[in-house]
Write an enzyme that holds these catalytic residues in place. Sequence first.
Site: not given
Ligand code: SAH
Length: 204
Positions: A58
Amino acid sequence: MTDAREELVARLRSQGITDERVLSAVARVPRERFVDPDHEARAYDDTALAIGRGQTISSPWIVAASITALGQGRDARVLEIGTGSGYAAAVLAECVGEVVTVERDAVLADDARALLRDLSPDVRVLTGDGVTAAAGFAPFDGIVVTAMAYRQIPPELIEQLTPGGTLVCPVGDDRQGTLIRYRDGETTDLAPVSFVPLVRGTEG
Ligand code: SAH
């Protein structure tokens, strides 16, 4: 890189982030370690960047705004859903007492776990569907979701909050939506946001 990080902090300040704990956390976490080597030169741009597996880290603003909205301090236990690169978990760990983070993609979870072991060893990284996988560690004073929930905050997450706890979650129909804060049965719209989707379950 330290100069770039200081510039980022100044930029976040000018974009309305005023919580000093969050700003000093951003100043301490080396974001360049969480992006693909190909994107290292852009590590301090205010943008989301690809981290592989079709996912993104993000933007610094969204990380800072979400953690500010969570409003939790050193005595708080916080759950993050969507570990991705691990960057937001590392910033969170500089602000609160305990962080549990869950990632559904095992490859990303393993990479983030290895990096966080080095940079933020107290963060616990779980692999699974974050909506349910950390229920055994509940209740949490704060929950921050970093993927777009489809149309509503998953009710299972509200059940994992302490009374008076705060949940911050993007909600929308697709990648566009609204960052919402929930506390004590009330929701507040914080900002229009763009996120990858929250995918339920661990297959596919
Ligand atoms: N917070 C992260 C950004 C994440 S992008 C950072 O700082 O880099 C969103 C992430 O959520 C992705 O890696 C995706 O695989 C994950 N995701 C999507 N649905 C999810 C779920 N139900 N449980 C856990 N992770 C999930």
